[in-house]
Design an enzyme around this catalytic site. Sequence first.
Site, PDB file in Angstrom:
ATOM      1  N   ARG A  75       0.831  -1.216   0.000  1.00 16.11           N
ATOM      2  CA  ARG A  75       0.000   0.000   0.000  1.00 16.11           C
ATOM      3  C   ARG A  75       0.863   1.262   0.000  1.00 16.11           C
ATOM      4  O   ARG A  75       0.685   2.150  -0.824  1.00 16.11           O
ATOM      5  CB  ARG A  75      -0.921   0.046   1.234  1.00 16.11           C
ATOM      6  CG  ARG A  75      -2.005  -0.985   1.310  1.00 16.11           C
ATOM      7  CD  ARG A  75      -2.975  -1.004   0.158  1.00 16.11           C
ATOM      8  NE  ARG A  75      -3.679   0.239  -0.091  1.00 16.11           N
ATOM      9  CZ  ARG A  75      -4.083   0.649  -1.293  1.00 16.11           C
ATOM     10  NH1 ARG A  75      -3.811  -0.076  -2.373  1.00 16.11           N
ATOM     11  NH2 ARG A  75      -4.748   1.774  -1.440  1.00 16.11           N
ATOM     12  N   ILE A  76       1.808   1.343   0.941  1.00 19.47           N
ATOM     13  CA  ILE A  76       2.608   2.567   1.060  1.00 19.47           C
ATOM     14  C   ILE A  76       3.609   2.682  -0.092  1.00 19.47           C
ATOM     15  O   ILE A  76       3.782   3.755  -0.664  1.00 19.47           O
ATOM     16  CB  ILE A  76       3.311   2.646   2.438  1.00 19.47           C
ATOM     17  CG1 ILE A  76       2.265   2.665   3.571  1.00 19.47           C
ATOM     18  CG2 ILE A  76       4.212   3.883   2.526  1.00 19.47           C
ATOM     19  CD1 ILE A  76       1.261   3.818   3.519  1.00 19.47           C
TER      20      ILE A  76
ATOM     21  N   ARG B 108      15.051 -10.859  -1.945  1.00 20.85           N
ATOM     22  CA  ARG B 108      14.515 -10.987  -0.587  1.00 20.85           C
ATOM     23  C   ARG B 108      15.422 -10.314   0.436  1.00 20.85           C
ATOM     24  O   ARG B 108      14.957  -9.763   1.421  1.00 20.85           O
ATOM     25  CB  ARG B 108      14.342 -12.467  -0.215  1.00 20.85           C
ATOM     26  CG  ARG B 108      13.090 -13.070  -0.818  1.00 20.85           C
ATOM     27  CD  ARG B 108      12.944 -14.537  -0.449  1.00 20.85           C
ATOM     28  NE  ARG B 108      11.770 -15.098  -1.114  1.00 20.85           N
ATOM     29  CZ  ARG B 108      10.711 -15.570  -0.465  1.00 20.85           C
ATOM     30  NH1 ARG B 108      10.667 -15.537   0.851  1.00 20.85           N
ATOM     31  NH2 ARG B 108       9.689 -16.078  -1.127  1.00 20.85           N
TER      32      ARG B 108
ATOM     33  N   SER C 172       4.693   7.144  12.106  1.00 20.62           N
ATOM     34  CA  SER C 172       3.484   6.479  11.611  1.00 20.62           C
ATOM     35  C   SER C 172       2.504   7.507  11.069  1.00 20.62           C
ATOM     36  O   SER C 172       2.642   8.707  11.317  1.00 20.62           O
ATOM     37  CB  SER C 172       2.813   5.691  12.745  1.00 20.62           C
ATOM     38  OG  SER C 172       2.186   6.589  13.653  1.00 20.62           O
ATOM     39  N   CYS C 173       1.493   7.022  10.357  1.00 22.32           N
ATOM     40  CA  CYS C 173       0.471   7.926   9.818  1.00 22.32           C
ATOM     41  C   CYS C 173      -0.245   8.648  10.953  1.00 22.32           C
ATOM     42  O   CYS C 173      -0.546   9.842  10.853  1.00 22.32           O
ATOM     43  CB  CYS C 173      -0.529   7.142   8.964  1.00 22.32           C
ATOM     44  SG  CYS C 173      -1.277   5.722   9.785  1.00 22.32           S
ATOM     45  N   THR C 174      -0.477   7.941  12.058  1.00 18.93           N
ATOM     46  CA  THR C 174      -1.193   8.544  13.189  1.00 18.93           C
ATOM     47  C   THR C 174      -0.332   9.579  13.903  1.00 18.93           C
ATOM     48  O   THR C 174      -0.826  10.639  14.298  1.00 18.93           O
ATOM     49  CB  THR C 174      -1.674   7.448  14.164  1.00 18.93           C
ATOM     50  OG1 THR C 174      -2.460   6.491  13.441  1.00 18.93           O
ATOM     51  CG2 THR C 174      -2.510   8.033  15.287  1.00 18.93           C
TER      52      THR C 174
ATOM     53  N   THR D  93      -6.378  -1.964   7.940  1.00 21.34           N
ATOM     54  CA  THR D  93      -5.106  -2.055   7.209  1.00 21.34           C
ATOM     55  C   THR D  93      -4.804  -3.523   6.900  1.00 21.34           C
ATOM     56  O   THR D  93      -5.485  -4.424   7.396  1.00 21.34           O
ATOM     57  CB  THR D  93      -3.926  -1.452   8.003  1.00 21.34           C
ATOM     58  OG1 THR D  93      -3.769  -2.185   9.222  1.00 21.34           O
ATOM     59  CG2 THR D  93      -4.153   0.024   8.302  1.00 21.34           C
TER      60      THR D  93
ATOM     61  N   GLY E  72       1.360   3.051  19.242  1.00 28.07           N
ATOM     62  CA  GLY E  72       2.458   3.787  19.871  1.00 28.07           C
ATOM     63  C   GLY E  72       2.508   5.238  19.427  1.00 28.07           C
ATOM     64  O   GLY E  72       3.423   5.980  19.776  1.00 28.07           O
TER      65      GLY E  72
ATOM     66  N   ASN F  83      -4.942   8.040   6.053  1.00 28.11           N
ATOM     67  CA  ASN F  83      -3.809   7.316   6.637  1.00 28.11           C
ATOM     68  C   ASN F  83      -2.885   6.696   5.587  1.00 28.11           C
ATOM     69  O   ASN F  83      -1.757   6.344   5.882  1.00 28.11           O
ATOM     70  CB  ASN F  83      -4.288   6.242   7.624  1.00 28.11           C
ATOM     71  CG  ASN F  83      -5.440   5.413   7.100  1.00 28.11           C
ATOM     72  OD1 ASN F  83      -6.597   5.829   7.177  1.00 28.11           O
ATOM     73  ND2 ASN F  83      -5.135   4.243   6.565  1.00 28.11           N
TER      74      ASN F  83
END
Length: 333
Positions: free
Chosen positions: A11-12, A78, A149-151, A180, A210, A314
């Site tokens: 997603r990001i 990887r 983080s987004c938050t 998510t 967090g 977000n």
Amino acid sequence: MVKVGINGFGRIGRLVTRAAFLTKKVEIVAINDPFIDLDYMVYMFQYDSTHGKYKGEVKAEGGKLVIDGHAITVYSERDPANIKWGDAGATYVVESTGVFTTIEKASAHIKGGAKRVIISAPSADAPMFVMGVNHEKYDNSLTVVSNASCTTNCLAPLAKVINDNFVIVEGLMSTVHAITATQKTVDGPSGKLWRDGRGASQNIIPASTGAAKAVGKVIPELNGKLTGMAFRVPTPNVSVVDLTVRLEKPAKYDEIKKVVKAAADGPMKGILGYTEHQVVSTDFNGDCRSSIFDAGAGIALNDHFVKLVTWYDNEFGYSNRVCDLMAHMASKE
């Protein structure tokens, strides 16, 4: 313009790429993902259930991902130490797998020729930067940083404005957070976090975050003064922070609105927003800002105790900040 590699096309990773092509602040030159082949990358980038179809041209050509005529080298390693970022000309790497979130693990990208790594998640030991809040503290000695983080990106700008003007004594945050990828479509096993394993589209799920404590890392004077929790809710995107704080200096709610609007129109323009409209979550889907203060949703018990509400996309708001942070870092080279 700084040349960037993306590790992890989830997603990001995909939305940072989208933001980069829309804003033209950084140039994407390479993408690594061992789980997605080139044709699948084309499909996943082009079609997005949340943000809609990409409006430009996307195709596979000569073993590369070509977006709007711009060829991007594709790897499928990887081990991050084996990715030849240098060969593709990438000096910065966005680490968006969610796996390599410590300085030691993220530093593996340096072996392949990258100069700096930006972790698109909170980190236990990498310095965290939130645009509009503490980005000025970045200096060239740092090779691995976190965009938090987004938050945290939503909460910190508002907390800074409130603390600078009225001084936060203490506070609690709740984020009502969209689904998510870490959640389950139906009930399933989830290690020690049993609630997190319950069906995402069927439940409101109390969860830990967090984000509030992390604000204490980006705004040191708030360290130990904020903590918080999350409710995961069955919506695909857009979340909202509820910040309840005790203020040292008395303030009428109208005064709080005034200082937030001044910041949103001034020094934090593009990061912090302000609205008096009767909005709901969908209205912020695709919003590029980190945090949009909802003037009509907040309440005050008295001049020292208030609940403030601020929205965020977000996914896309955060992805835009990743690009902004890289552009800021590049300006310091």
